[in-house]
Design an enzyme around this catalytic site. Structure first.
Site, PDB file in Angstrom:
ATOM      1  N   ARG A 223      61.433  65.105  41.613  1.00 38.44           N
ATOM      2  CA  ARG A 223      60.442  66.179  41.508  1.00 38.44           C
ATOM      3  C   ARG A 223      59.848  66.150  40.097  1.00 38.44           C
ATOM      4  O   ARG A 223      60.550  65.867  39.127  1.00 38.44           O
ATOM      5  CB  ARG A 223      61.070  67.553  41.766  1.00 38.44           C
ATOM      6  CG  ARG A 223      61.313  67.849  43.244  1.00 38.44           C
ATOM      7  CD  ARG A 223      60.017  68.028  44.036  1.00 38.44           C
ATOM      8  NE  ARG A 223      60.226  68.363  45.428  1.00 38.44           N
ATOM      9  CZ  ARG A 223      60.196  67.483  46.440  1.00 38.44           C
ATOM     10  NH1 ARG A 223      59.995  66.205  46.190  1.00 38.44           N
ATOM     11  NH2 ARG A 223      60.349  67.872  47.677  1.00 38.44           N
ATOM     12  N   HIS A 271      53.034  60.844  45.601  1.00 39.68           N
ATOM     13  CA  HIS A 271      54.100  61.462  46.419  1.00 39.68           C
ATOM     14  C   HIS A 271      54.230  60.755  47.776  1.00 39.68           C
ATOM     15  O   HIS A 271      54.106  61.388  48.837  1.00 39.68           O
ATOM     16  CB  HIS A 271      53.850  62.971  46.621  1.00 39.68           C
ATOM     17  CG  HIS A 271      55.127  63.713  46.959  1.00 39.68           C
ATOM     18  ND1 HIS A 271      55.389  64.986  46.517  1.00 39.68           N
ATOM     19  CD2 HIS A 271      56.209  63.348  47.688  1.00 39.68           C
ATOM     20  CE1 HIS A 271      56.578  65.377  46.974  1.00 39.68           C
ATOM     21  NE2 HIS A 271      57.095  64.392  47.694  1.00 39.68           N
TER      22      HIS A 271
END
Ligand code: NAP
Length: 308
Positions: A223, A271
């Protein structure tokens, strides 16, 4: 009849509908799967943070929220959620992450870019070290981190890992708890596969980057907020770090004017390190509903206090 509400981005419905129906049938479950059940009629919520559901209060009879994502930082602190929350663990997600991490470790280990860049007629025989002489450290030895560690062990890298609780993984030098600095010291390639929690935010700060070997590479498929971005950019600019390959960011999509896009020592991937796959995740969801209906504990339950 079990009422299952598909609360994910509408674009996901055509990808998931058939796979979920098939998995429910195979699990022997009689399910009414829908995008628009009345909230007070819903038994289970298949959930993704981009669904628009922000208040779980109207789901008065729901028994569990089954997250489509491995990361739960967007829902775990929701005070309206008072039923069990399961995160996603499934083979497609794990396999995808192993492929992404292995590819990017090998890119930097072998120095693939160097030869791609230098097609200049000059014969330079610069042979990379063997994997056994390259120290790769993975922060987070959960579903994804452990699977990546095992693959890198197969390739004979010198693999270290760090987790909250002590682990034993064949071929991996495992550290835990307050041994983070030991795990980081001398690392050549660092892989971040921690969840984002209050305890892990900004975990890769200037002091910890300084522990890595000079010329180290950072890979972040975990993250964005695990990293202090200013510290990372400073270490790239000073030459302490050679490169950072980043898949996740504090703000996504990464703004077009963000310095990461144009930095010569940063690779941005949008991502895509790994994604929940409809066929295999539907089996996880069906199995969890089957277990709940049989009075068994759900798999992959999130600990709300630890936030992962
Ligand atoms: P997981 O199974 O819950 O594993 C998390 C690992 O982190 C565990 O080993 C855990 O330790 C460790 N950990 C958590 N908090 C810690 C702390 N404060 N100190 C030390 N270790 C700590 O999660 P996962 O399925 O592997 O997924 C990891 C993360 O990957 C997700 O949360 C998500 O953010 C990210 N992800 C990214 C993508 C992408 O496409 N980029 C896709 C999927 C997932 P214990 O083992 O002791 O509990």
């Amino acid at each position: 009849m079990i009422n299952v509400f598909f609360a994910a981005a509408p674009a996901r419905w055509p990808i998931y509908e058939d796979a979920l129906r098939k998995a429910f049938a195979e699990a022997g479950l009689t399910v009414d799967l829908s995008l628009d059940h009345a909230p007070d009629q819903v038994d289970y919520i298949i959930y993704a943070p981009n669904s628009g559901v922000t208040d779980f209060t109207p789901f008065t009879r729901a028994k569990a929220v089954l997250n489509l994502w491995a990361g739960v930082e967007n829902v775990v602190h929701d005070e309206t959620l008072n039923i069990p929350l399961a995160r996603m663990v499934e083979t497609g997600l794990t396999d995808g992450m192993v492929e992404w991490v292995t590819a990017h470790v090998l890119r930097h280990h072998i120095g693939i870019d160097t030869n791609l860049r230098r097609q200049d007629g000059v014969w330079r025989q610069e042979v990379p070290p063997l994997a056994k002489d390259r120290r790769v450290t993975i922060l987070g030895l959960g579903e994804l981190g452990a699977a990546c560690a095992k693959m890198l062990v197969q390739l004979k890298f010198d693999v270290r890992g760090w987790s909250r609780s002590a682990k034993s993984i064949e071929g991996v030098h495992c550290f835990s708890g307050d041994e983070l600095d030991q795990a980081l010291t001398g690392t050549d390639i660092l892989v971040l596969l921690l969840p984002l929690t209050p305890a892990t935010e900004d975990i890769l700060n200037a002091d910890r980057i300084a522990l890595l070997a000079k010329g180290a590479v950072v890979l972040n498929p975990g993250r964005g907020a695990l990293i202090d971005d200013d510290a990372l950019l400073a270490a790239l600019d000073s030459g302490h770090l050679k490169h950072a390959t980043l898949d996740v960011f504090r703000t996504e999509p990464l703004p077009a004017d963000h310095p990461y896009w144009s930095h010569p020592k940063v690779t941005v991937t949008p991502h895509v390190a790994s994604e929940t796959r409809a066929e295999t995740s539907s089996q996880t969801i069906a199995e969890n509903i089957r277990r709940a209906e049989a009075g068994l504990p759900l798999l992959h339950i999130v600990d709300r206090d630890r936030a992962y």
